[in-house]
Design a protein around this motif. Structure first.
Motif, PDB file in Angstrom:
ATOM      1  N   GLY A 192      29.135  35.093  42.448  1.00 51.25           N
ATOM      2  CA  GLY A 192      29.546  36.484  42.444  1.00 51.25           C
ATOM      3  C   GLY A 192      30.895  36.648  41.770  1.00 51.25           C
ATOM      4  O   GLY A 192      31.581  35.662  41.486  1.00 51.25           O
ATOM      5  N   THR A 193      31.271  37.897  41.514  1.00 50.70           N
ATOM      6  CA  THR A 193      32.615  38.141  40.996  1.00 50.70           C
ATOM      7  C   THR A 193      33.293  39.192  41.873  1.00 50.70           C
ATOM      8  O   THR A 193      32.729  39.637  42.871  1.00 50.70           O
ATOM      9  N   ALA A 194      34.495  39.556  41.475  1.00 46.97           N
ATOM     10  CA  ALA A 194      35.263  40.519  42.268  1.00 46.97           C
ATOM     11  C   ALA A 194      34.471  41.812  42.454  1.00 46.97           C
ATOM     12  O   ALA A 194      33.784  42.251  41.534  1.00 46.97           O
ATOM     13  N   PRO A 195      34.543  42.406  43.651  1.00 47.53           N
ATOM     14  CA  PRO A 195      33.707  43.584  43.933  1.00 47.53           C
ATOM     15  C   PRO A 195      34.196  44.859  43.253  1.00 47.53           C
ATOM     16  O   PRO A 195      34.503  45.844  43.902  1.00 47.53           O
ATOM     17  N   ILE A 196      34.291  44.793  41.931  1.00 47.53           N
ATOM     18  CA  ILE A 196      34.589  45.996  41.152  1.00 47.53           C
ATOM     19  C   ILE A 196      33.376  46.217  40.267  1.00 47.53           C
ATOM     20  O   ILE A 196      33.056  45.388  39.415  1.00 47.53           O
ATOM     21  N   TYR A 205      28.278  40.407  43.626  1.00 49.03           N
ATOM     22  CA  TYR A 205      29.695  40.600  43.902  1.00 49.03           C
ATOM     23  C   TYR A 205      30.067  39.898  45.208  1.00 49.03           C
ATOM     24  O   TYR A 205      29.218  39.709  46.081  1.00 49.03           O
ATOM     25  N   ALA A 206      31.341  39.569  45.344  1.00 51.53           N
ATOM     26  CA  ALA A 206      31.829  39.043  46.608  1.00 51.53           C
ATOM     27  C   ALA A 206      31.763  40.142  47.660  1.00 51.53           C
ATOM     28  O   ALA A 206      31.718  41.333  47.333  1.00 51.53           O
ATOM     29  N   PRO A 217      32.992  42.760  49.968  1.00 51.48           N
ATOM     30  CA  PRO A 217      34.266  43.487  49.966  1.00 51.48           C
ATOM     31  C   PRO A 217      34.882  43.661  51.357  1.00 51.48           C
ATOM     32  O   PRO A 217      36.081  43.895  51.474  1.00 51.48           O
ATOM     33  N   ASP A 257      35.838  33.172  34.591  1.00 52.05           N
ATOM     34  CA  ASP A 257      34.950  33.901  35.479  1.00 52.05           C
ATOM     35  C   ASP A 257      34.130  34.950  34.711  1.00 52.05           C
ATOM     36  O   ASP A 257      33.236  35.568  35.266  1.00 52.05           O
ATOM     37  N   ARG A 300      35.372  37.762  33.555  1.00 53.04           N
ATOM     38  CA  ARG A 300      35.906  39.119  33.730  1.00 53.04           C
ATOM     39  C   ARG A 300      37.375  39.157  33.316  1.00 53.04           C
ATOM     40  O   ARG A 300      38.274  39.278  34.154  1.00 53.04           O
ATOM     41  N   PHE A 356      40.808  41.366  34.372  1.00 52.68           N
ATOM     42  CA  PHE A 356      41.769  41.205  35.465  1.00 52.68           C
ATOM     43  C   PHE A 356      43.099  40.644  34.992  1.00 52.68           C
ATOM     44  O   PHE A 356      43.938  40.245  35.786  1.00 52.68           O
ATOM     45  N   ASP A 369      37.724  35.568  44.240  1.00 53.36           N
ATOM     46  CA  ASP A 369      37.262  36.896  43.828  1.00 53.36           C
ATOM     47  C   ASP A 369      37.829  38.042  44.662  1.00 53.36           C
ATOM     48  O   ASP A 369      37.251  39.118  44.706  1.00 53.36           O
ATOM     49  N   PRO A 423      34.570  52.821  41.249  1.00 55.53           N
ATOM     50  CA  PRO A 423      34.011  51.512  40.891  1.00 55.53           C
ATOM     51  C   PRO A 423      34.530  50.373  41.757  1.00 55.53           C
ATOM     52  O   PRO A 423      33.809  49.417  42.005  1.00 55.53           O
ATOM     53  N   ASN A 424      35.771  50.455  42.234  1.00 56.99           N
ATOM     54  CA  ASN A 424      36.305  49.381  43.072  1.00 56.99           C
ATOM     55  C   ASN A 424      35.819  49.566  44.505  1.00 56.99           C
ATOM     56  O   ASN A 424      36.252  50.474  45.212  1.00 56.99           O
ATOM     57  N   VAL A 425      34.915  48.682  44.919  1.00 57.76           N
ATOM     58  CA  VAL A 425      34.305  48.849  46.237  1.00 57.76           C
ATOM     59  C   VAL A 425      35.336  48.650  47.344  1.00 57.76           C
ATOM     60  O   VAL A 425      35.274  49.304  48.382  1.00 57.76           O
ATOM     61  N   VAL A 426      36.297  47.753  47.121  1.00 59.92           N
ATOM     62  CA  VAL A 426      37.319  47.527  48.137  1.00 59.92           C
ATOM     63  C   VAL A 426      38.095  48.818  48.397  1.00 59.92           C
ATOM     64  O   VAL A 426      38.318  49.211  49.549  1.00 59.92           O
TER      65      VAL A 426
END
Lengths: 502, 120, 95, 186
Positions: free
Chosen positions: B56-60, B68-69, B71, C51, C53, C56, D50, D138-141
């Motif tokens: 997965g990657t960062a949850p964006i 995604y990871a 969140p 990664d 992406r 970042f 991540d 878009p940023n779920v966090v």
């Protein structure tokens, strides 16, 4: 109340004191801040009473914050236990905050009084949040709000010793909170959820997991630190003894009760009595700790020369009584613990207010400073004695009701040793109360002190003291309010937990 | 469990124990606060490790990605970090005041000066 | 290639860490902390490409800023604080 | 993938080494510098795991603000820890007990990154699938922080307010006094 607001009572319970806090800071002069804090406390009591009535009539209230449904959003969930705890906390606040202005003015610098009242409000908001939330992580956040406010309040005490007591409280409290956080993380890892009801429903699928046992251990130890359960009590005596008297009255009356609430909520509500007691036998840890706490707290209290510290140690013993009741894991034991939560809150708040009144007049609360106080402050001393007798468990006081129900619960479980401990603890309480009465009535005042005429505690403090002491006598005569409600609450709690694991 | 899956957790345990040991053993107040921070940060590592998803990657959110990871642990730890620094700030201001009042930051020294009055 | 860059950065961080742990003077530790920050900035930048992406990269930029400000703060206290000189003297005695 | 493990293991190793060094060092200034490195390693690790938002916050708050606060405290107090008599036995036993309980619990969890772990299948997937339509960020966090669990964020703000209030109450007059009477104070 406006009908539309009634639906939002769970949120208002937290938001009301929360909004009062910045207002207290903004208005600045101590008197205006005091008025706002008093309003916040009384409004909170009104909301809590209404919530208790609603819950007893209609069952559990659920409130989805922001409109997001339960496992995804944060849920406020109020059952009988939560509402009962809310009533305890807000009652103490609503009696102590409005009436104790003179005591605050005697012990807190003028320039910082508005901050002091704001911290009181934040502490109240944090405790209310703990009692209403149905989400584990939200519980941690409110625990930290209540705790940080409590550290600040203790630090308002005079001089370096109060700051050191606050720092030690902070270190112990933060370790406890971090333990709770680890426990929540393990529970989340095992079940994938943070909502208490959801976690509880999913636990049977993973009941063999060691992670679950580990989570249980961390949560219980973390909360035990926060409530000062023996032998994790080291922070409490100095913190309560060195804080301003009003803080002692409020925290001793409410903060440990909220921690006991959190323990009952986690053990009975989230994990369930079957898992905690039948599977993990947590009573084999909690009962010895509680019994040792009753005796150790009483014995150490007996040898204190500072009366505030004496009653702070007595809090260690009284918290142990509540845990003892809960750890019996029977309906009788649980309801005894709840009754004692209520009674001890009233009596301890009254005692610390009386001590605040004595500090106001004499500037000190060592046993020696109390010599001859019986003649100078008869009403204050009488209030102190009535509340202390309640602590002992003398008939016709609320303390008798809770000790008696506790004793009965212990005997029902054939726990003779525990019954002996309960009685011995009461005798110890009688002894240290006796020391105070002896000093105050039989010894003559120290030479050189001006002891002409009477000089009672300030009228407000005296009124609050007698209100609480009177309530303690009233609850000793009419038990339907406490025992009646507590039995229903305990029954519901055990019922909801039973059968889930089969 | 394979080693590749558990070394995060092993490190968490080591960090946590080190932090707690510093808190319990050291009597210097600043050192205690440092230990407390190490202790707390180890919990952050634990939570963030929970959120990791293989591949997965960062949850964006982005159109071309689907894994995604988690969140949720990220959100919780954002809150916990802020709580941690708030606690640290309060603790350090208490340390400054204690130093002003007693002229030392060593708990032992303060207890000695009070003549052993502190039973804790 | 990117993986190799990441590995080299981790190894160089380890070497810097040795300096940070061993001292012997406080300046060694300050320099090591600063160097550690710079390496972290690079590692994050490289990790973005690793990664898939690279957007970042802005995190790396923010780190660089924080690193800069933190070093200034350290040096300011070191130069003007009440304890800087004493710290160096005692450090030398240790070594 | 092994590069990823190398980065992770390396950063975790740095953290453990630094933590032990902090425990052993008696020069507080050096301990604070090492703590900054500790936080920085944690923040870098969070990027590799991540958690970019958390990494940002940890770098700014942990490595930045916390370290500076500690330096400021050091500047106002002593720089060195004294040799003192320790009570080491009981803390050591307690710490070992903690390690055993914690490792037993952690060992039982799914390995890091396992897609079948309960944490990845129950509540979180909905955030990832619905945020785009329900919140539109878009940023779920950010979406979870501000919307689904917005009350935690409110609580977080209250925590900062409480701490700020405490610091003001404690140090409000302190620095004013220090500035006016600096010579007498040090």
């Amino acid at each position: 109340m406006i009908p539309a607001l009634v639906d939002h009572l769970p949120a208002l319970q937290v938001v009301t004191p929360l909004l009062c806090a910045p207002l207290c800071v903004l208005v600045r002069p101590g008197r205006a801040a005091h008025a706002i804090a008093s309003f916040g406390a009384i409004a909170s009591l009104a909301i809590a009473a209404r919530l208790l009535a609603e819950v007893l009539d209609h069952g559990v209230l659920s409130y989805a914050l922001g409109g997001w449904a339960a496992p995804w959003g944060i849920e406020y969930r109020i059952d009988g236990l939560g509402a009962f705890t809310l009533v305890i906390v807000t009652t103490v606040a609503a009696v102590v905050f409005p009436l104790s202005r003179a005591s605050v003015e005697a012990e807190v610098e003028p320039a910082r009084r508005h901050l002091f009242y704001a911290a009181l409000m934040l502490s109240l908001a944090g405790m209310a949040g703990i009692a209403v939330t149905g989400d584990l992580f939200n519980l941690f956040v409110f625990l930290e709000i209540a705790s940080l406010a409590a550290y600040v309040l203790v630090a308002f005490g005079r001089g370096g010793p109060a700051k050191l007591a606050a720092l030690r409280y902070l270190v112990a409290g933060t370790v406890g909170a971090t333990f709770v956080l680890i426990g929540i993380g393990l529970l989340y890892a095992a079940t994938g959820s943070l909502n208490m009801a959801d976690v509880s429903a999913r636990l049977p699928q993973v009941q063999q997991s060691t992670a679950l046992k580990s989570a249980f251990a961390f949560l219980v130890i973390g909360i035990a630190i926060k409530m000062a359960l023996f032998p994790l009590h080291a922070w409490l005596p100095n913190a309560y003894a060195r804080a301003p008297s009003v803080v002692g009255a409020f925290l001793a009356g409410s903060s440990t009760k909220v921690a006991v609430y959190a323990l009952i909520r986690v053990v009975f509500g989230v994990f369930g009595a079957d898992y905690a007691f039948a599977r993990l036998s947590v009573d084999w840890v909690l009962l010895p700790c509680a019994a040792a706490g009753v005796i150790a707290g009483g014995v150490v209290a007996l040898f204190q020369s500072d009366v505030k510290r004496m009653f702070a140690w007595s809090s260690v013993a009284q918290v142990a009584y509540m845990v003892l009741g809960a750890a019996l894991a029977s309906a009788a034991g649980l309801s005894a613990a709840l009754v004692h939560m209520m009674n001890h809150a009233l009596m301890k708040a009254a005692i610390f207010l009386a001590l605040g009144g004595i500090v106001y007049r004499t500037g000190a609360v060592s046993i020696d400073a109390l010599a001859g106080i019986g003649r100078r402050m008869p009403l204050t001393l009488a209030g102190l004695v009535v509340a202390s007798l309640g602590l002992v468990g003398v008939p016709f006081t609320a303390g008798f009701v809770s000790k008696w129900t506790l004793l009965r619960a212990a005997l029902q479980g054939d726990a003779w040793l525990l019954a002996t401990v309960i009685v011995a603890g009461s005798l110890l309480t009688l002894l240290y109360t006796g020391r105070i009465v002896e000093a105050a009535c039989l010894r003559s005042p120290p030479p050189g002190s001006v002891s002409t005429g009477t000089a009672e505690a300030p009228p407000g403090v005296l009124a609050a003291l007698w209100l609480l002491a009177g309530a303690s006598v009233f609850l000793g005569l009419d038990t339907s309010l406490t025992v009646g409600v507590a039995e229903r609450v305990a029954g519901a709690l055990l019922e909801s937990a039973a059968g889930r694991w089969r | 469990m394979s080693l590749s899956g558990s070394y995060h957790y092993l490190a968490v345990v080591l960090l946590m124990v080190t932090g707690l040991y510093v808190v319990m053993v050291n009597t210097n107040l600043i050192k205690k606060v440092l230990g407390l921070n190490i202790f707390q940060t180890s919990v952050f590592v634990f939570y963030i490790s929970l959120g990791r998803l293989e591949g997965g990657t960062a949850p964006i959110l982005a159109d071309e990605l689907s894994r995604y990871a988690n969140p949720l642990p990220h959100v919780l730890i954002l809150t916990a970090i802020v709580v941690g620094v708030a606690t640290t700030a309060l603790a350090l201001s208490l340390v400054v005041q204690i130093h002003r009042a007693h002229g030392t930051m060593e708990e032992d020294d303060i207890d000695d000066r009070e003549g052993g009055a502190t039973i804790s | 290639m990117i993986a190799a860059a990441a590995v080299v950065l981790v190894v160089s961080m380890a070497m810097v860490l040795v300096r940070a742990l061993r001292g012997p003077t406080l300046y060694d530790r300050i320099l090591a902390a600063n160097h550690m920050g710079s390496s972290a900035v690079l590692l994050i930048a490289v990790y973005g490409f690793f990664d898939g992406r690279p957007e970042f990269l802005d995190i790396a930029l923010a780190y660089a800023l924080i690193n800069f400000i933190a070093t200034i703060a350290v040096l300011k206290y070191f130069a003007y604080g009440d304890l800087g000189a004493a710290g160096v003297r005692e450090e030398r005695n240790d070594a | 993938m092994s590069t990823w493990h190398l980065i992770n293991a390396g950063l975790l190793g740095f953290m453990v080494a630094v933590a032990i060094a902090v425990a052993a060092l008696r020069n507080l200034f050096a301990a604070v510098m090492l703590f900054a490195i500790y936080s920085l390693s944690a923040a870098t690790l969070f990027v590799a795991l991540d958690a970019v938002d958390v990494a940002f916050t940890e770098a700014a708050v942990g490595a930045g603000i916390s370290s500076i606060l500690m330096l400021a405290t050091l500047a106002a107090t002593d720089g060195r820890e004294k040799q003192h008599r320790h009570r080491r036995a009981l803390p050591l036993v307690l710490c070992l007990a903690l390690a055993v309980v914690l490792f037993a619990g952690l060992h039982d969890l799914a390995p890091v990154g396992d897609p079948a772990a309960p944490a990845h299948v129950h509540v979180a997937p909905r955030y990832l699938s619905e945020t785009a339509t329900e919140v539109g960020v878009p940023n779920v966090v950010t979406a979870v922080l501000a919307s689904y669990r917005g009350y935690d964020t409110l609580g977080e703000a209250v925590v900062i307010f409480t701490a700020g209030l405490g610091v003001t109450a404690l140090l409000g007059g302190h620095f004013r006094r220090r500035r006016s009477g600096k010579n007498g104070d040090v």
